[in-house]
Each structure stands twice: as structure tokens, then as C-alpha cells.
Design an enzyme around this catalytic site. Structure first.
Site, mmCIF file in Angstrom:
data_model
loop_
_atom_site.group_PDB
_atom_site.id
_atom_site.type_symbol
_atom_site.label_atom_id
_atom_site.label_comp_id
_atom_site.label_asym_id
_atom_site.label_seq_id
_atom_site.Cartn_x
_atom_site.Cartn_y
_atom_site.Cartn_z
ATOM 1 C CD GLU A 21 110.083 18.279 45.575
ATOM 2 O OE1 GLU A 21 110.306 19.193 44.756
ATOM 3 O OE2 GLU A 21 109.854 18.499 46.774
ATOM 4 N N GLY A 29 109.454 37.492 47.361
ATOM 5 C CA GLY A 29 109.426 36.052 47.630
ATOM 6 C C GLY A 29 109.088 35.884 49.103
ATOM 7 C CG PHE A 30 109.027 32.040 50.832
ATOM 8 C CD1 PHE A 30 107.797 31.648 51.325
ATOM 9 C CD2 PHE A 30 109.522 31.392 49.719
ATOM 10 C CE1 PHE A 30 107.079 30.627 50.727
ATOM 11 C CE2 PHE A 30 108.825 30.364 49.106
ATOM 12 C CZ PHE A 30 107.605 29.984 49.617
ATOM 13 N N GLY A 31 111.077 36.022 51.779
ATOM 14 C CA GLY A 31 111.726 36.990 52.667
ATOM 15 C C GLY A 31 111.098 38.371 52.578
ATOM 16 N N GLY A 88 112.108 42.522 46.048
ATOM 17 C CA GLY A 88 111.770 41.096 45.973
ATOM 18 C C GLY A 88 110.599 40.753 46.869
ATOM 19 C CB VAL A 143 116.130 46.506 41.558
ATOM 20 C CG1 VAL A 143 117.241 47.383 42.130
ATOM 21 C CG2 VAL A 143 114.782 46.880 42.166
ATOM 22 C CG ASP A 190 117.137 31.127 48.784
ATOM 23 O OD1 ASP A 190 117.005 30.790 49.969
ATOM 24 O OD2 ASP A 190 116.655 30.492 47.825
HETATM 25 C C1 LIG Z 1 112.082 24.347 42.674
HETATM 26 C C2 LIG Z 1 112.318 24.768 44.103
HETATM 27 C C3 LIG Z 1 111.832 23.981 45.136
HETATM 28 C C4 LIG Z 1 112.020 24.350 46.459
HETATM 29 N N1 LIG Z 1 111.507 23.557 47.447
HETATM 30 C C5 LIG Z 1 111.608 23.950 48.728
HETATM 31 C C6 LIG Z 1 111.002 23.214 49.773
HETATM 32 O O1 LIG Z 1 110.389 22.149 49.532
HETATM 33 N N2 LIG Z 1 111.089 23.673 51.055
HETATM 34 C C7 LIG Z 1 111.756 24.837 51.331
HETATM 35 O O2 LIG Z 1 111.784 25.234 52.498
HETATM 36 N N3 LIG Z 1 112.355 25.552 50.378
HETATM 37 C C8 LIG Z 1 112.300 25.150 49.083
HETATM 38 N N4 LIG Z 1 112.899 25.881 48.107
HETATM 39 C C9 LIG Z 1 113.706 27.052 48.477
HETATM 40 C C10 LIG Z 1 112.841 28.267 48.768
HETATM 41 O O3 LIG Z 1 111.882 28.433 47.749
HETATM 42 C C11 LIG Z 1 113.766 29.480 48.876
HETATM 43 O O4 LIG Z 1 114.630 29.259 49.954
HETATM 44 C C12 LIG Z 1 112.970 30.755 49.088
HETATM 45 O O5 LIG Z 1 112.131 30.999 47.988
HETATM 46 C C13 LIG Z 1 113.902 31.939 49.293
HETATM 47 O O6 LIG Z 1 113.138 33.080 49.484
HETATM 48 P P1 LIG Z 1 113.683 34.504 49.041
HETATM 49 O O7 LIG Z 1 112.682 35.500 49.494
HETATM 50 O O8 LIG Z 1 115.075 34.664 49.465
HETATM 51 O O9 LIG Z 1 113.753 34.458 47.444
HETATM 52 P P2 LIG Z 1 112.627 34.130 46.376
HETATM 53 O O10 LIG Z 1 111.485 33.428 46.971
HETATM 54 O O11 LIG Z 1 113.350 33.481 45.251
HETATM 55 O O12 LIG Z 1 112.113 35.561 45.929
HETATM 56 C C14 LIG Z 1 112.929 36.484 45.265
HETATM 57 C C15 LIG Z 1 112.038 37.525 44.620
HETATM 58 O O13 LIG Z 1 112.866 38.575 44.145
HETATM 59 C C16 LIG Z 1 112.450 38.968 42.847
HETATM 60 N N5 LIG Z 1 113.620 39.542 42.184
HETATM 61 C C17 LIG Z 1 114.793 38.926 41.934
HETATM 62 N N6 LIG Z 1 115.665 39.780 41.354
HETATM 63 C C18 LIG Z 1 115.009 40.971 41.259
HETATM 64 C C19 LIG Z 1 115.374 42.246 40.741
HETATM 65 N N7 LIG Z 1 116.589 42.492 40.225
HETATM 66 N N8 LIG Z 1 114.457 43.244 40.776
HETATM 67 C C20 LIG Z 1 113.215 43.021 41.286
HETATM 68 N N9 LIG Z 1 112.820 41.820 41.784
HETATM 69 C C21 LIG Z 1 113.710 40.823 41.777
HETATM 70 C C22 LIG Z 1 111.942 37.685 42.216
HETATM 71 O O14 LIG Z 1 111.027 37.950 41.174
HETATM 72 C C23 LIG Z 1 111.283 36.994 43.413
HETATM 73 O O15 LIG Z 1 109.922 37.331 43.531
HETATM 74 C C24 LIG Z 1 112.727 25.539 46.764
HETATM 75 C C25 LIG Z 1 113.223 26.326 45.729
HETATM 76 C C26 LIG Z 1 113.010 25.952 44.413
HETATM 77 C C27 LIG Z 1 113.546 26.817 43.291
#
Ligand SMILES: Cc1cc2nc3c(=O)[nH]c(=O)nc-3n(C[C@H](O)[C@H](O)[C@H](O)COP(=O)(O)OP(=O)(O)OC[C@H]3O[C@@H](n4cnc5c(N)ncnc54)[C@H](O)[C@@H]3O)c2cc1C
Length: 453
Positions: free
Chosen positions: A181, A14-16, A12, A83, A322
Site C-alpha cells: 500500500e 484496539g479492535f479486540g 487496550g 499499563v 495480535d
Molecule cells: C499499518 C497497518 C495496517 C493494517 N492493515 C490491516 C488490514 O488491512 N486488514 C486487517 O484485517 N488488519 C490490518 N492490520 C492489522 C490489524 O490492525 C490488527 O490485527 C489489529 O489492530 C489487532 O487488534 P488488537 O486489538 O489486538 O491490537 P491493536 O488494535 O493494536 O490495539 C492495541 C491497543 O492497546 C493499547 N496498548 C498497548 N500497550 C498498552 C499498554 N501497555 N497499556 C495501555 N494500553 C496499551 C494501544 O494503545 C492500542 O490502542 C493492520 C495493521 C497495521 C499496523
């Protein structure tokens, strides 16, 4: 890649995952980063793509480009793939084959960081998904945008007042920041952006109905700010239904229930466009990992982790962002970590630092979340801000000042100078003209899902 270095797989970007990779790339490890998409997505501005305010490249960037410096360092490989499982005993992750009939790949790891995030959850009603798309990915945003813009076109075509009213009613389920929003922006589109562009309909007659199960919107904010957001959103023209439970969603609208004393009142809202902003749950990979390791999933499908973010009994596997049900170990009792981008970033960095500590033979550290506050925008010149300022305590404000603060904070945290510049220009233009930059959608797809850019 250097022979003999520990192999780290990060799932993944994303942010993490992104933050974990940035820290790890400076360490003596070989990293493979896997994501099912080719882009890092700034989810906090995804609603702007769904409501035609910004185009996809403004809120996302190719992972390879974002991590080009780390790739040049020579110890990072980026691969696109989904994955599907983890062989914990054999220490490899399983990646779905790239095309039909192609075999799955097994990618070996010594250490694994899982940052795969969440997906939309329909509270046990997966059949609602087809009628009420959620907002998690760019594909979701394109679907919502196509439905929203298409609804006004269909209303203009229709000669039947009841059908026309159905096309001009938008229901948003979930009064958290995303729902608020979406409701605020859709109201503005109806009242300002589309003014004077139609002959048969008056876009101002559009109804935007925001439905929330709790007794107030923005439930994670203090009641005073929820109230301010409620006032601001009502002033923009949205209808807000709090204390309402959704009991049905179909192609023609939603059925709601609310309690009035001992009486249960049922309301039907006829609407062609329904948007789900009510709930998320851990991605299916979380369940696969729980089954493989014996880890516990919480009610939201998130993996319960140890204080240092590792899975119990598996110090080689950390879960961040998340997908992790984590606690923050600061002063006083440990507190649950919220599902926000700053917490995902902090967890990514902490898990990577712990991994490098373990390689040096040092003890790992418990995770501590630093909370800088929360922001939510309601619409043009309307937002709420709740900041924790060291030495000052809580600083809370709403209205124009909060909106400007929200605007600049989001531009600041966007990835890439080009994105910041393009968002700034689009927003400045939209501020003076009420126009929305990304209203062109591809013709309705006949066999495949809607797409666009
Ligand atoms: C519409 C929306 C608005 C938001 N607004 C805010 C805000 O204003 N302020 C704030 O702080 N937070 C906000 N959030 C929450 C914030 O975006 C999440 O807390 C953050 O993205 C979590 O980061 P993460 O790295 O855990 O997951 P994510 O950013 O969701 O990244 C997960 C990554 O894993 C990848 N992935 C998933 N499953 C698989 C797999 N099986 N195999 C390979 N890759 C995979 C995905 O493609 C993705 O790139 C918002 C969320 C959403 C949906």
C-alpha cells in the site's frame, strides 16, 4: 459502579479490547478500560495518514466518544494510562504515574482481558528504528508523512545531483499489505499528485523501492494474486526487489543482500527515506505477563493461550487480538489465527462471552475464527481480493473491481458516521483530482518528535 460486582479490567482499546468491552457492558460486571492513548485507531487506513491522503481524525476516534453509550450504562470507566505490569498474585494491574514524579496506580481486578497488540520489531536491530520508522500508531504516521513530504522539499533545495537523488529515493522494507500500500501510494504521489508543483526537480524521477525477503510480495495471499499485485505495482512505477535481505540501514540508505546460486550479491540503495513494514512483535507488556504467569511467548513475542483464550493456569486472564498466539477450533485440525482486525474483534467478543459464562458457572468454549477473506490495495484502481463465500468457495479477483470492493469495505468498517462521510468525500475528491488532503505538516520539530493532525 455497583458494590460486589466482579471487577473486570480490559487493557487496550484496539479492535479486540473494544469488542470485549461492548459485550461485557451488558453483563453484571464493573469494567475498567485502560489504554495509553485516548483514541481507538483504525490501523488498516493508517497508511493513508502516513501518505497524506487522510487526516488523523478520519481514521481514529476518541475512546470515550466511541463507548459513550456503554459509559452511560453505568458500569464502564475509561482511563488513559500505560499499563507497565500485572501483579498476578495480588490481582491488580500497575499503571504508570500520570506525570513526572507522580506515583503509579494499582487497579484491582477479578478478571483481566489483555488486548494490547503489537509493536514494530526490527529483527534484533533496534538501532534501525531511528532511520526506518514503522507504522503502528498515529505518531508513526505523522513521522513518516513529515519525512516523505520533507524529502521532496529538500530535493528541490539541493543543487547536488547525488544528494538530490538520495532525497528522491524511498525504500519500503516488507512486501506485506502495508508495504505494498505504501509503495503504491508513494509512487502515485510522485507521478501524479506533485506534478507541476516543483521547478528544479521532476517528481516523476522519484524511485520507490519495495524490498521483500521472500520470493514474492503479499506472501499470505495465493501466488496468483501475489503475481497480479506485482504486475499492478510495477505498472504504477515501483521497483520491486524480492528474495532480498536487509543487512544494514543508516541515515543514507539501506544495504541489501540476495543469493544468486552460491553467490551472495550485495546492493546499496542510497535513500533518505526508509520505511519499515517488515515485522511486528508483541508489546513489552506481553513479556511482563509471561514472566508473571509462566506463560509461553512464541517467536513473535505473542502469548500462547488455551483454546478458550485464557492463559494456562490462569482462567481469570484472557489474551486476545495480535498479542495472542491462538488457534482456531473449527472443523479438522486447529489452525493458527492470523493477526488481523476481524480475528482480534472475534477474539474480543469470544473472551468476553467466556468470562460471562464462567460467572454463570457454565463451561467456557474454544475459540473458532470465521475467516471472511483478505483484501489488499496496491494503488489507484488496483487491489487484490480473496474471499471465502459460503457455498461458492474461494472468490478471487484483482484490478478495478477489487479496488472498489476494498474501498467500500474499508469505509463500511470505519468507526463512526462522520469518519465514513469524510473518508468518502476525501477519496472522491482525490480520485478526480489526484490531490491529497493532508499534505500540511508542522515545521520540523527541533527537540521533540514530529507531530501533526
Ligand atoms: C499499518 C497497518 C495496517 C493494517 N492493515 C490491516 C488490514 O488491512 N486488514 C486487517 O484485517 N488488519 C490490518 N492490520 C492489522 C490489524 O490492525 C490488527 O490485527 C489489529 O489492530 C489487532 O487488534 P488488537 O486489538 O489486538 O491490537 P491493536 O488494535 O493494536 O490495539 C492495541 C491497543 O492497546 C493499547 N496498548 C498497548 N500497550 C498498552 C499498554 N501497555 N497499556 C495501555 N494500553 C496499551 C494501544 O494503545 C492500542 O490502542 C493492520 C495493521 C497495521 C499496523
Amino acid at each position: 459502579m455497583t458494590e460486589g460486582r466482579p471487577k473486570v479490567v480490559v487493557i487496550g482499546c484496539g479492535f479486540g479490547g473494544l469488542e470485549a468491552v461492548r459485550v461485557l457492558s451488558r453483563g453484571p460486571v464493573d469494567i475498567t478500560l485502560l489504554d495509553r492513548t485516548n483514541h481507538h485507531l483504525f490501523q488498516p487506513l493508517l497508511y493513508q495518514v502516513a501518505t497524506a491522503g487522510l487526516s488523523a481524525p478520519a481514521v481514529s476516534a476518541p475512546i470515550r466518544h466511541v463507548l459513550r453509550r456503554e459509559i452511560r450504562r453505568g458500569n464502564l470507566t475509561v482511563l488513559q494510562g500505560e499499563v507497565t505490569g500485572v501483579d498476578v498474585a495480588g490481582r491488580h494491574v500497575i499503571v504508570a504515574g500520570a506525570g513526572p514524579g507522580e506515583p503509579a496506580d494499582a487497579i484491582a481486578y477479578d478478571h483481566l482481558i489483555v488486548a494490547a497488540g503489537t509493536t514494530n520489531s526490527y529483527f534484533g536491530h533496534p538501532e534501525w528504528a531511528v532511520h526506518a520508522p514503522g507504522l503502528k500508531t498515529l505518531a508513526d504516521a505523522f513521522t513518516i508523512r513529515a519525512r516523505m513530504i520533507g524529502a521532496f522539499e529538500q530535493a528541490e533545495r539541493s543543487t547536488d545531483p547525488a544528494i538530490r537523488a538520495r532525497w528522491l529515493t524511498f525504500v519500503i522494507i516488507g512486501g506485506g499489505p502495508t508495504g505494498v500500500e505504501m509503495a503504491g501510494t508513494m509512487t502515485e504521489i510522485a507521478h501524479h499528485t506533485l506534478r507541476g508543483e516543483f521547478r528544479r526537480i521532476d517528481p516523476k524521477s522519484t524511485r520507490v523501492v519495495l524490498v521483500e525477503g521472500a520470493d514474492r510480495i503479499l506472501g499470505t495471499f495465493v501466488p496468483e494474486l501475489s503475481e497480479r499485485a506485482h504486475e499492478q505495482l510495477s505498472r504504477l512505477g515501483a521497483e520491486i526487489r524480492t528474495g532480498c535481505r536487509v543487512t544494514g540501514i543508516d541515515a543514507d540508505g539501506v544495504t541489501l543482500q540476495r543469493r544468486d546460486g552460491d553467490t551472495v550479491l550485495t546492493e546499496r540503495v542510497e535513500a533518505r527515506t526508509v520505511i519499515w513494514a517488515a515485522g511486528v512483535a508483541g508489546v513489552p507488556l506481553g513479556r511482563a505477563l509471561a514472566e508473571a504467569t509462566g506463560a509461553t511467548l512464541d517467536r513473535g513475542g505473542r502469548l500462547v493461550v488455551e483454546p478458550d483464550l485464557a492463559l494456562p493456569g490462569h482462567p481469570e486472564i484472557a489474551v486476545v487480538g495480535d498479542l495472542a498466539a491462538a488457534l482456531s477450533y473449527g472443523k479438522g485440525e486447529p489452525k493458527p489465527v492470523p493477526g488481523l482486525s476481524p480475528s482480534a474483534k472475534q477474539m474480543g467478543r469470544a473472551a468476553a462471552a467466556n468470562l460471562l459464562r464462567r460467572l454463570r458457572g457454565e463451561p467456557t468454549r474454544p475459540f473458532r475464527y470465521v475467516d471472511y477473506g483478505s483484501l489488499a490495495t496496491v494503488g489507484r484502481k488496483a487491489a487484490v481480493v480473496d474471499l471465502g463465500v459460503p457455498g461458492l468457495g474461494a472468490v478471487r479477483f484483482a484490478g478495478l473491481g477489487a479496488w472498489l470492493f476494498w474501498l467500500f469495505a474499508h469505509i463500511y468498517f470505519l468507526i463512526g458516521f462522520r469518519n465514513r462521510l469524510s473518508v468518502m468525500l476525501d477519496w472522491a475528491w482525490a480520485y478526480f483530482t489526484h490531490e491529497r488532503a493532508a499534505r500540511v505538516v508542522a515545521e520540523p520539530a527541533r527537540e521533540t518528535a514530529p507531530s501533526g493532525s
